[in-house]
Design a protein around this motif. Structure first.
Motif, PDB file in Angstrom:
ATOM      1  N   ARG A  69     -21.329 -36.663 -35.945  1.00 25.61           N
ATOM      2  CA  ARG A  69     -21.814 -35.323 -35.601  1.00 25.61           C
ATOM      3  C   ARG A  69     -22.314 -35.263 -34.153  1.00 25.61           C
ATOM      4  NH1 ARG A  69     -22.177 -31.648 -39.302  1.00 25.61           N
ATOM      5  NH2 ARG A  69     -23.889 -30.544 -38.247  1.00 25.61           N
ATOM      6  N   HIS A  70     -21.863 -36.191 -33.333  1.00 21.59           N
ATOM      7  CA  HIS A  70     -22.236 -36.183 -31.915  1.00 21.59           C
ATOM      8  C   HIS A  70     -21.292 -35.203 -31.201  1.00 21.59           C
ATOM      9  CE1 HIS A  70     -23.275 -37.381 -27.883  1.00 21.59           C
ATOM     10  NE2 HIS A  70     -24.118 -38.347 -28.316  1.00 21.59           N
ATOM     11  N   ASP A  84      -4.728 -36.648 -21.411  1.00 23.00           N
ATOM     12  CA  ASP A  84      -3.748 -37.712 -21.660  1.00 23.00           C
ATOM     13  C   ASP A  84      -2.471 -37.168 -22.299  1.00 23.00           C
ATOM     14  OD1 ASP A  84      -3.261 -40.460 -21.307  1.00 23.00           O
ATOM     15  OD2 ASP A  84      -3.611 -40.856 -23.434  1.00 23.00           O
ATOM     16  N   GLY A  85      -2.375 -35.834 -22.443  1.00 20.73           N
ATOM     17  CA  GLY A  85      -1.178 -35.232 -23.020  1.00 20.73           C
ATOM     18  C   GLY A  85      -1.093 -35.350 -24.525  1.00 20.73           C
ATOM     19  N   ARG A  86      -2.244 -35.316 -25.191  1.00 19.56           N
ATOM     20  CA  ARG A  86      -2.274 -35.437 -26.658  1.00 19.56           C
ATOM     21  C   ARG A  86      -3.039 -34.243 -27.231  1.00 19.56           C
ATOM     22  NH1 ARG A  86      -4.463 -41.518 -26.502  1.00 19.56           N
ATOM     23  NH2 ARG A  86      -4.544 -41.387 -28.794  1.00 19.56           N
ATOM     24  N   PRO A  87      -2.472 -33.033 -27.091  1.00 18.47           N
ATOM     25  CA  PRO A  87      -3.225 -31.819 -27.438  1.00 18.47           C
ATOM     26  C   PRO A  87      -3.578 -31.710 -28.915  1.00 18.47           C
ATOM     27  CG  PRO A  87      -0.929 -31.273 -27.009  1.00 18.47           C
ATOM     28  CD  PRO A  87      -1.107 -32.709 -26.599  1.00 18.47           C
ATOM     29  N   GLU A  88      -2.739 -32.240 -29.803  1.00 16.06           N
ATOM     30  CA  GLU A  88      -3.025 -32.092 -31.233  1.00 16.06           C
ATOM     31  C   GLU A  88      -4.270 -32.885 -31.620  1.00 16.06           C
ATOM     32  OE1 GLU A  88      -0.474 -31.779 -35.358  1.00 16.06           O
ATOM     33  OE2 GLU A  88       0.490 -32.310 -33.458  1.00 16.06           O
ATOM     34  N   GLU A  89      -4.392 -34.139 -31.109  1.00 17.34           N
ATOM     35  CA  GLU A  89      -5.590 -34.937 -31.369  1.00 17.34           C
ATOM     36  C   GLU A  89      -6.805 -34.308 -30.690  1.00 17.34           C
ATOM     37  OE1 GLU A  89      -4.918 -39.364 -31.021  1.00 17.34           O
ATOM     38  OE2 GLU A  89      -2.992 -38.622 -30.260  1.00 17.34           O
ATOM     39  N   ALA A  90      -6.591 -33.783 -29.473  1.00 13.17           N
ATOM     40  CA  ALA A  90      -7.690 -33.130 -28.756  1.00 13.17           C
ATOM     41  C   ALA A  90      -8.224 -31.949 -29.560  1.00 13.17           C
ATOM     42  CB  ALA A  90      -7.217 -32.666 -27.375  1.00 13.17           C
ATOM     43  N   LEU A  91      -7.301 -31.139 -30.101  1.00 12.19           N
ATOM     44  CA  LEU A  91      -7.707 -29.956 -30.854  1.00 12.19           C
ATOM     45  C   LEU A  91      -8.579 -30.334 -32.046  1.00 12.19           C
ATOM     46  CD1 LEU A  91      -7.504 -26.917 -31.388  1.00 12.19           C
ATOM     47  CD2 LEU A  91      -5.357 -27.360 -32.618  1.00 12.19           C
ATOM     48  N   ALA A  92      -8.233 -31.418 -32.746  1.00 11.94           N
ATOM     49  CA  ALA A  92      -9.024 -31.849 -33.906  1.00 11.94           C
ATOM     50  C   ALA A  92     -10.458 -32.178 -33.499  1.00 11.94           C
ATOM     51  CB  ALA A  92      -8.360 -33.059 -34.557  1.00 11.94           C
ATOM     52  N   ASN A  93     -10.623 -32.813 -32.357  1.00 15.15           N
ATOM     53  CA  ASN A  93     -11.968 -33.162 -31.897  1.00 15.15           C
ATOM     54  C   ASN A  93     -12.747 -31.925 -31.461  1.00 15.15           C
ATOM     55  OD1 ASN A  93     -12.533 -36.309 -31.606  1.00 15.15           O
ATOM     56  ND2 ASN A  93     -10.340 -35.954 -31.261  1.00 15.15           N
ATOM     57  N   PHE A  94     -12.069 -30.987 -30.782  1.00 10.61           N
ATOM     58  CA  PHE A  94     -12.762 -29.753 -30.384  1.00 10.61           C
ATOM     59  C   PHE A  94     -13.234 -28.973 -31.611  1.00 10.61           C
ATOM     60  CE2 PHE A  94      -9.994 -29.962 -26.397  1.00 10.61           C
ATOM     61  CZ  PHE A  94     -11.028 -30.457 -25.615  1.00 10.61           C
ATOM     62  N   GLU A  95     -12.371 -28.875 -32.617  1.00  7.16           N
ATOM     63  CA  GLU A  95     -12.740 -28.118 -33.815  1.00  7.16           C
ATOM     64  C   GLU A  95     -13.887 -28.801 -34.565  1.00  7.16           C
ATOM     65  OE1 GLU A  95      -8.916 -27.676 -35.730  1.00  7.16           O
ATOM     66  OE2 GLU A  95      -8.696 -25.650 -34.894  1.00  7.16           O
ATOM     67  N   HIS A  96     -13.892 -30.137 -34.570  1.00  7.30           N
ATOM     68  CA  HIS A  96     -14.994 -30.871 -35.194  1.00  7.30           C
ATOM     69  C   HIS A  96     -16.300 -30.586 -34.449  1.00  7.30           C
ATOM     70  CE1 HIS A  96     -16.425 -34.999 -36.968  1.00  7.30           C
ATOM     71  NE2 HIS A  96     -17.202 -34.004 -37.316  1.00  7.30           N
ATOM     72  N   ALA A  97     -16.222 -30.581 -33.101  1.00 12.83           N
ATOM     73  CA  ALA A  97     -17.413 -30.302 -32.298  1.00 12.83           C
ATOM     74  C   ALA A  97     -17.914 -28.888 -32.542  1.00 12.83           C
ATOM     75  CB  ALA A  97     -17.102 -30.512 -30.817  1.00 12.83           C
ATOM     76  N   LEU A  98     -17.009 -27.938 -32.667  1.00 18.62           N
ATOM     77  CA  LEU A  98     -17.400 -26.538 -32.871  1.00 18.62           C
ATOM     78  C   LEU A  98     -17.964 -26.307 -34.268  1.00 18.62           C
ATOM     79  CD1 LEU A  98     -14.418 -24.869 -31.012  1.00 18.62           C
ATOM     80  CD2 LEU A  98     -16.833 -24.628 -30.411  1.00 18.62           C
ATOM     81  N   ILE A 100     -19.958 -28.258 -35.586  1.00 19.74           N
ATOM     82  CA  ILE A 100     -21.350 -28.709 -35.457  1.00 19.74           C
ATOM     83  C   ILE A 100     -22.142 -27.750 -34.584  1.00 19.74           C
ATOM     84  CG2 ILE A 100     -22.808 -30.603 -34.625  1.00 19.74           C
ATOM     85  CD1 ILE A 100     -20.221 -32.405 -35.118  1.00 19.74           C
ATOM     86  N   VAL A 101     -21.541 -27.356 -33.425  1.00 20.63           N
ATOM     87  CA  VAL A 101     -22.207 -26.439 -32.482  1.00 20.63           C
ATOM     88  C   VAL A 101     -21.236 -25.288 -32.193  1.00 20.63           C
ATOM     89  CG1 VAL A 101     -23.352 -26.186 -30.249  1.00 20.63           C
ATOM     90  CG2 VAL A 101     -23.431 -28.393 -31.453  1.00 20.63           C
ATOM     91  N   PRO A 102     -21.281 -24.213 -32.947  1.00 17.85           N
ATOM     92  CA  PRO A 102     -20.275 -23.132 -32.819  1.00 17.85           C
ATOM     93  C   PRO A 102     -20.209 -22.498 -31.430  1.00 17.85           C
ATOM     94  CG  PRO A 102     -21.502 -22.907 -34.854  1.00 17.85           C
ATOM     95  CD  PRO A 102     -22.206 -23.964 -34.064  1.00 17.85           C
ATOM     96  N   ASN A 103     -21.294 -22.493 -30.699  1.00 16.89           N
ATOM     97  CA  ASN A 103     -21.303 -21.855 -29.375  1.00 16.89           C
ATOM     98  C   ASN A 103     -21.126 -22.866 -28.246  1.00 16.89           C
ATOM     99  OD1 ASN A 103     -21.604 -19.326 -30.467  1.00 16.89           O
ATOM    100  ND2 ASN A 103     -23.838 -19.341 -30.338  1.00 16.89           N
ATOM    101  N   ALA A 107     -16.244 -26.883 -25.545  1.00 21.64           N
ATOM    102  CA  ALA A 107     -15.310 -27.145 -26.647  1.00 21.64           C
ATOM    103  C   ALA A 107     -14.397 -25.948 -26.886  1.00 21.64           C
ATOM    104  CB  ALA A 107     -16.086 -27.491 -27.917  1.00 21.64           C
ATOM    105  N   LEU A 108     -14.926 -24.738 -26.737  1.00 20.05           N
ATOM    106  CA  LEU A 108     -14.103 -23.541 -26.926  1.00 20.05           C
ATOM    107  C   LEU A 108     -12.990 -23.451 -25.882  1.00 20.05           C
ATOM    108  CD1 LEU A 108     -16.666 -20.750 -27.879  1.00 20.05           C
ATOM    109  CD2 LEU A 108     -14.604 -21.362 -29.167  1.00 20.05           C
ATOM    110  N   THR A 109     -13.335 -23.673 -24.630  1.00 20.94           N
ATOM    111  CA  THR A 109     -12.289 -23.607 -23.595  1.00 20.94           C
ATOM    112  C   THR A 109     -11.306 -24.760 -23.756  1.00 20.94           C
ATOM    113  OG1 THR A 109     -13.758 -24.780 -22.053  1.00 20.94           O
ATOM    114  CG2 THR A 109     -13.717 -22.375 -21.935  1.00 20.94           C
ATOM    115  N   GLY A 110     -11.819 -25.955 -24.157  1.00 18.48           N
ATOM    116  CA  GLY A 110     -10.910 -27.068 -24.410  1.00 18.48           C
ATOM    117  C   GLY A 110      -9.972 -26.767 -25.563  1.00 18.48           C
TER     118      GLY A 110
END
Length: 656
Positions: A69-70, A84-98, A100-103, A107-110
């Protein structure tokens, strides 16, 4: 020194720009405390700043594995994976972060950027909107939001988004460049030019900006400035066949034919299989009368790009098709996919097939494609029949005998202009070609110079044509004639007379006489049904939207005939000569002598060999006027009498 003090010291070094020393400090902390979350985070961030995304991601995973939950680590890991050109993995991490912290704005722009990279443009737009709701000062988000809107075809909204970014920071090359592109697609080319110039001031050596500026200037009719812009693009990127080919097209429009051919040849030397350059060079050779060479190049363009209907359409102008022609079969094979698209390429393919089937002697198939192509083109056109026919009626109302007599006698005295007017496809090119054989006549082709000279004189003080004429002073009428002659002189070789064969100058016949009382007009006529069928069979380059519906075409023709009857009543005798296409075909010499006498020209036998004249011919009749006279176009409408019923009814004509 304890670990907290060591960490703070390293962070101070990073803040002073001494990143390598900071990394050593973070590593020293981790050597003492391998699980120090803050040190892992800061060291991972430092590696990402240096472009070492793999190292950064490895360190951040050491945080999120025991601390799922960090949110900050998840967000930074997403950024590393995205870079690094891995948008699908990146998206999973951004959604996990959001979660936890919706605002979490970063993470939203990422997330928005990752969605864009995955082609989920509508979702990306929604994420950008959420980020901007949190921080309306996020310049990058405004710019990227604009790019998403462009991708979705929403150029008006995209322009607003780029403008918001520029309001926050004006010296942004990308925002000016993309805003200009959106404005050009919106046909707001004056504004587009302004922003392209701002972009060039910020980044003068980017060839694409100069090229796009040239496109916008071309759309505004600012030919020389467009050439200058493309010339600069060519200097910056001399290895671009696209730039060289487009420069050739611009030279062609300025009638610098040798320069145009050289530019096309250079494009083809850079890319011998470049279909667009092959086709463009072929079309220019067609205009120059080198028909065999033109056909060979157009056929090569088709072979190189067999799924491009535009190449087939151009080829139909120089080739006669047979029933077993493989190119006919190739066109038919393209049709199923294009019919689903219903776009301009579909229109071109229908017109190409119509001409090919007409060549093969299959009138039903030919007309079926004409109907489908014209119907689709009509749906794309912004034609307002009431406005257009109302203008023709208004011209008759304005040009009363009283106005003609009250404003007579003050035009420019030049005797040089010969205006050839009438409906499109009525024989205007043939009449000009006959005159072009005379040694004292320069043939100018279809020019908009008279209307342009009127626009330059009338705007912005006067109303639109025809209402502006009543308010014109006698001096302005003379200036109009002089301005027109000066415009034409700039682009023509010295000659006693010159022709201007823009058919739609029939709209200005009365004003032409007032502005140029010594000029001569030749009104070309042809059987109305043949004229209209020929218009209906032609996909014009621009304008003439009334030609894409048979009933509208017939009603326009009737309105045109009413206007021409009006001109006969108000023009002085001897100003306008009526020439019928059928009479020219029947007795060329007699009609040619009438034409020459009307223009005050001595007879010259060379005019009878009009098809041997080597001047450029850029109209839809270019191939026909390279041949001796033939009668096959007379009565061409008759085999289609049933299909033409809407036209014939509008013309008030029986099918017999």
């Amino acid at each position: 020194m304890n670990s907290a003090a060591m960490l703070q010291n390293a962070l101070d070094l990073e803040n002073r720009g001494r990143l390598t020393e900071a990394i050593a400090g973070y590593e020293a902390v981790l050597k003492r405390e391998p699980g120090n979350v803050d040190a892992l985070f800061l060291l991972g961030r430092a590696h990402i700043q240096l472009g070492r995304t793999d190292d950064g991601a490895r360190l951040l995973r050491r945080i999120v594995a025991p601390h799922p939950r960090h949110a900050a680590a998840l967000t930074l890991l997403g950024l590393a994976l995205e870079r690094d050109g891995r948008p699908e993995e990146a998206l999973a991490n951004f959604e996990h972060a959001l979660a936890i912290v919706p605002n979490n704005e970063t993470a939203l722009t990422g997330k928005a950027d990752a969605l864009a990279a995955l082609g989920r443009h509508a979702d990306a737009l929604s994420a950008f909107d959420r980020a901007l709701a949190l921080d309306a000062g996020n310049i990058a988000a405004w710019c990227n939001r604009g790019l998403m809107l462009e991708t979705l075809g929403r150029d008006g909204e995209a322009a607003v988004s780029f403008e918001r970014a520029l309001a926050l920071k004006f010296d942004l090359f990308e925002a000016h460049f993309n805003l200009a592109n959106a404005l050009h697609r919106l046909n707001r080319n004056d504004e587009a030019v302004t922003h392209y110039r701002h972009a060039i001031a910020l980044r003068p050596d980017f060839a694409r900006t100069h090229a796009n500026l040239g496109v916008a200037l071309h759309a505004l009719g600012r030919w020389q400035q467009s050439i200058d812009a493309f010339t600069r693009a060519d200097e910056l990127q001399p290895g671009s066949p696209e730039i060289a080919s487009t420069l050739g097209e611009l030279y062609w429009h300025r009638e610098r034919f040798d320069d145009a051919l050289a530019a096309f040849d250079r494009a083809l030397s850079l890319r011998p299989d470049y279909a667009e350059a092959l086709n463009r060079k072929g079309r220019l050779l067609y205009v120059l009368g080198r028909l065999d060479e033109a056909r060979a190049l157009m056929e090569e363009a088709v072979a190189r790009e067999p799924d491009n209907p535009a190449h087939y359409l151009d080829l139909t102008e120089v080739k006669r098709f047979g029933a077993s022609d493989p190119q006919l079969a190739a066109m038919e094979s393209l049709l199923p996919d294009l019919v689903a698209r219903q776009d301009e390429q579909t229109v071109k393919l229908h017109f190409a097939l119509a001409k090919a089937y007409r060549d093969t002697g299959a009138p039903e198939a030919s007309f079926r494609h004409l109907l489908e192509g014209n119907a689709l083109k009509r749906r794309q056109a912004g034609y307002d029949e009431g406005v257009i026919l109302g203008q023709l009626d208004r011209i008759r109302e304005v040009f009363t005998p009283e106005l003609m007599s009250g404003k007579a006698g003050h035009g420019d005295p030049s005797q040089r202009p010969i205006f050839i007017i009438g409906m499109p496809r009525s024989g205007t090119t043939l009449v000009e070609q006959i005159l072009a054989g005379h040694p004292h006549v320069a043939a100018a082709g279809e020019r908009t110079d008279f209307g342009d000279a009127l626009d330059a004189l009338a705007a912005p003080a006067l109303a639109l044509y025809p209402d502006c004429v009543a308010a014109m002073t006698l001096g302005q009428i003379g200036a109009l004639g002089a301005g027109y002659v000066a415009r034409m002189a700039e682009r023509l070789p010295p000659s006693d007379r010159f022709t201007d064969k823009l058919p739609h100058n029939f709209l200005y016949a009365g004003l032409i006489h007032l502005a140029l009382p010594q000029a001569r007009l030749i009104h070309c006529q042809r059987d109305p049904a043949d004229t209209c069928l020929s218009c209906f069979s032609t996909l014009f380059k621009a304008g003439l939207e009334f030609t894409y519906d048979l009933a509208e075409l017939g009603r326009y023709y009737v309105a045109y005939e009413r206007l021409m009857a009006h001109w006969r009543g108000v023009l002085p005798a001897g100003v306008m000569l009526e020439v019928r296409y059928e009479d020219v075909v029947r007795n060329l010499e007699a009609e040619a002598r009438r034409i020459h006498a009307h223009c005050g020209l001595g007879w010259d036998e060379a005019c009878l060999d009009f098809h041997k004249t080597d001047r450029p011919v850029a109209t839809a009749s270019a191939a026909q006027v390279r041949q001796p006279l033939y009668r096959s176009a007379v009565g061409r409408w008759q085999p289609y009498s049933e299909q033409l019923r809407p036209l014939l009814d509008a013309l008030g004509r029986a099918a017999d």
